[in-house]
Design an enzyme around this catalytic site. Structure first.
Site: not given
Length: 417
Positions: A76-78
Site C-alpha cells: 500500500p502507498c498511502p
C-alpha cells in the site's frame, strides 16, 4: 534452464504480475485483498490466487513457499504518498517492513518491492535505512532506484520507487533496466481508440495531446467515483485536451465537437493502455466501472515490471559482465539513524551533528529527531551541554500478533485496498 517462480503480494489487478510473466517468471501464488482485483487475476490466469489480508496466515502461510525464486509486490502507498499525511510506520496500512520480514520465511533469491515516489523523501530516510540494514542482516544486497514509467513506453508521468534485493553472488550481475530512447505521447498512444467511433476531430485531438500525461490516480475505496485525480491533475489533463472529471463509457462519435470546444473523457480501455496494457494482452478487468478504473489506476505498469523482471532474471542466470557490488555497510540513506543504532545507547547532539550535512544546526537536528520519532521510539535525555538521544523499537508492523493494524483491518475491511 532453472524455472523462475514468484510469490506476489498485494498483486492488485495484475500489472506487475503480467510484466513478470512476460519476463519469464511463473506465479506460484498471488495474494490480493480486494475481491474485484482478485477476480481479475483469476479471470486472466490459472495462477493460485489467495484472497484476503496478506498478513493473515489463514489466507496463506509464507513458510509454505520457502525457496521461491522471487518475492514481489506493490504494498500500500498511502503511508508514503505526498498526497496524504505521510505517516509511514504509524499508518496501519503500511506493509513494507512486514514484506521485508517475509524474506526470512521464504528465502527467495530475489526481492522486488515498489511504491510511490514519496518513500524516497527525506522524511523516510531512517525508514529506508532500516530496510537496507535488515535485508543486509538477512544476506541480501539491496538497492533503491526511482524509475519513471514514461522511460519504458508508458504514456504518463508515473514515478515509482523500487527496491531490488538479491544474494551477493547474483547481485554482481544485476543492472537496472535502461530507459527507452523515445517517449510515447498520450495522443499517439490513444489515437486509434479515440477515433474508433468515427470522431472527425481525432487528428486535431492527437496534436493537442502531444505529451505524456500526469500520473493516473486510482484512489481508494473511501472516495467517490472514477475520475483522473485531484484538481491539479485534472488541469494537466485539460492541457492535453482530456476531460478528467470522469471516465466515459465509449469514445467520442461523429457528432462530438472539436476538442477545443469540448474535450473528450478517457474510457476504461484507454486508461488501461495508458497504464501499459496492450491489446495483445487481452486482459479483462472485472467489477463495475469505478472498480475497474481503480484497479488500473493503482496498478504497476506491466512494461516497467517486465523491464525489472528481465533485469532480475538476467542477474539470476549470471548473464553479462559481473560488477562490483556496493558494501552494504557503507550504503547510507540516513547517517543520523545509523549513528544512533551503532551507538547502542545514548548519543549526544554533538556526535549526531558531526554526521549531518555541513552547516547543520541544533534546530536541523531537532527537526530530524521529530521525523525519526514518527517511525521509531526515541528516548531524549537532557544534559548540561544539550541533549542525548537513544533510539528504541521500530513502530511499524513486522508481523506482531498484538499490533494495532489487526483491529484496523478488521474494523475497516470494506475501506482497505
Amino acid at each position: 534452464m532453472e524455472r523462475l517462480t514468484v510469490v506476489e503480494i498485494c498483486a492488485g489487478a495484475g500489472g506487475q504480475a503480467l510484466g513478470l510473466h512476460k519476463a519469464g517468471f511463473d506465479h506460484v501464488l498471488a495474494v490480493e485483498i480486494d475481491k474485484n482485483a482478485a477476480a481479475t487475476l483469476r479471470a486472466n490466469s490459472e495462477w493460485t490466487v489467495a484472497e484476503g489480508d496478506v498478513a493473515d496466515q489463514s489466507v496463506w502461510n509464507p513458510s509454505d513457499y520457502r525457496g521461491v525464486t522471487l518475492l514481489a509486490g506493490g504494498v500500500p502507498c498511502p503511508p508514503f504518498s505526498s498526497a496524504g499525511k505521510q505517516l509511514g510506520s504509524s499508518d496501519e496500512r503500511d506493509l513494507f517492513a512486514w514484506a521485508v520480514e517475509q524474506a526470512e520465511k521464504l528465502q527467495p533469491r530475489a526481492i522486488l518491492l515498489e511504491n510511490v515516489r514519496g518513500l524516497s523523501a527525506t522524511r523516510f530516510a531512517a525508514y529506508r535505512q532500516r530496510i537496507l540494514d535488515r535485508l543486509s542482516a538477512l544476506g541480501y544486497v539491496a538497492e533503491w532506484r526511482l524509475l519513471q514509467a514514461a522511460d519504458f513506453g508508458v504514456a504518463q508521468l508515473r514515478p515509482r520507487f523500487v527496491l531490488v534485493a538479491l544474494r551477493p553472488a547474483d547481485a554482481r550481475y544485476f543492472y537496472w533496466p535502461s530507459p527507452n530512447k523515445t517517449r510515447v505521447s498520450v495522443g499517439d498512444a490513444l489515437f486509434d481508440l479515440m477515433g474508433a467511433n468515427g470522431w472527425p476531430h481525432v487528428e486535431a485531438w492527437r496534436a493537442r495531446a502531444n505529451s505524456i500525461g500526469p500520473t493516473l490516480v486510482g484512489g481508494s475505496k473511501k472516495h467517490g467515483g472514477a475520475d483522473l485525480g485531484p484538481t491539479r491533475a485534472k488541469l494537466a489533463w485539460r492541457a492535453l485536451a482530456v476531460d478528467g472529471r470522469g471516465v466515459a463509457d465509449g469514445p467520442p462519435g461523429p457528432d462530438w465537437p472539436h476538442p477545443d470546444e469540448r474535450p473528450p473523457r478517457l474510457t476504461i480501455p484507454m486508461v488501461a493502455r495508458l497504464q501499459g496494457w496492450s491489446d495483445n494482452d487481452s486482459w479483462v478487468f472485472t467489477g463495475g466501472k469505478t472498480s475497474r478504473y481503480r484497479q488500473i489506476g493503482n496498478a504497476f505498469p506491466p512494461p516497467v515490471a517486465q523491464a525489472l523482471g528481465s533485469s532480475i532474471a538476467s542477474a539470476l542466470r549470471h548473464e553479462g559482465i559481473a560488477r562490483e557490488i556496493p558494501d552494504t555497510d557503507s550504503t547510507i540513506h540516513d547517517p543520523v539513524y545509523r549513528r544512533l543504532v551503532d551507538g547502542g545507547g545514548y548519543v549526544s547532539s554533538a556526535a549526531l551533528l558531526k554526521v549531518m550535512e555541513s552547516g547543520s544546526t541544533q534546530a536541523h537536528l531537532e527537526d530530524k529527531m521529530r521525523q525519526i520519532l514518527l517511525d521509531f521510539e526515541l528516548d531524549v535525555e537532557v544534559v548540561s551541554n544539550g541533549a542525548r538521544y537513544k533510539i528504541g523499537a521500530f513502530r511499524g508492523f513486522t508481523g506482531q500478533t498484538d499490533h494495532r493494524r489487526h483491529d484496523f483491518v478488521t474494523n475497516h475491511k470494506s475501506k482497505v485496498s
